[in-house]
Design a protein around this motif. Structure first.
Motif, short mmCIF file in Angstrom:
data_model
loop_
_atom_site.label_atom_id
_atom_site.label_comp_id
_atom_site.label_asym_id
_atom_site.label_seq_id
_atom_site.Cartn_x
_atom_site.Cartn_y
_atom_site.Cartn_z
N ARG A 92 45.16 55.54 27.57
CA ARG A 92 44.65 56.34 28.78
C ARG A 92 43.64 55.43 29.70
N TRP A 93 43.20 54.22 29.26
CA TRP A 93 42.27 53.53 30.00
C TRP A 93 42.96 52.23 30.47
N LEU A 94 43.16 51.93 31.90
CA LEU A 94 43.50 50.72 32.63
C LEU A 94 42.79 49.87 33.17
N GLN A 129 47.84 42.82 37.87
CA GLN A 129 46.50 42.13 37.61
C GLN A 129 45.71 43.27 36.85
N PHE A 130 46.41 43.89 35.56
CA PHE A 130 45.96 45.07 34.85
C PHE A 130 45.66 44.79 33.41
N THR A 131 44.97 45.41 32.60
CA THR A 131 44.78 45.24 31.44
C THR A 131 44.61 46.50 30.76
N SER A 132 45.09 46.61 29.26
CA SER A 132 44.55 47.71 28.56
C SER A 132 43.50 47.31 27.51
N PHE A 133 42.96 48.25 26.81
CA PHE A 133 42.04 47.91 25.85
C PHE A 133 42.37 48.36 24.49
#
Length: 71
Positions: free
Chosen positions: A11-13, A41-45
């Motif tokens: 859900r979170w980017l 340049q993205f990440t997940s958690f």
């Protein structure tokens, strides 16, 4: 807006360039998710929560995250 394929179970980017977190359930075109995915340049958690994104120093995206939301 369609959810990015690589994040169909998330859900979170997070945007590493701006330290903003986006809610993919509420993302709008103004969030620039397509451009973010192209930049890589993205990440997940993990866990996939707004609280974890905040713990990592990310701030809510103004177009898609409501401040009161903290799942």
């Amino acid at each position: 807006m369609a959810r990015p394929t690589r994040f169909e179970d998330h859900r979170w980017l997070g945007d590493k360039r701006t330290q903003r977190v986006h809610d993919l359930d509420s993302a709008t075109d103004a969030c620039g998710i397509e451009e973010l995915m192209a930049s890589e340049q993205f990440t997940s958690f993990a866990p996939d929560t707004l609280a974890e994104a905040r713990n990592r120093g990310y701030h809510p995206g103004r177009h898609c995250v409501r401040e009161a939301e903290d799942e």
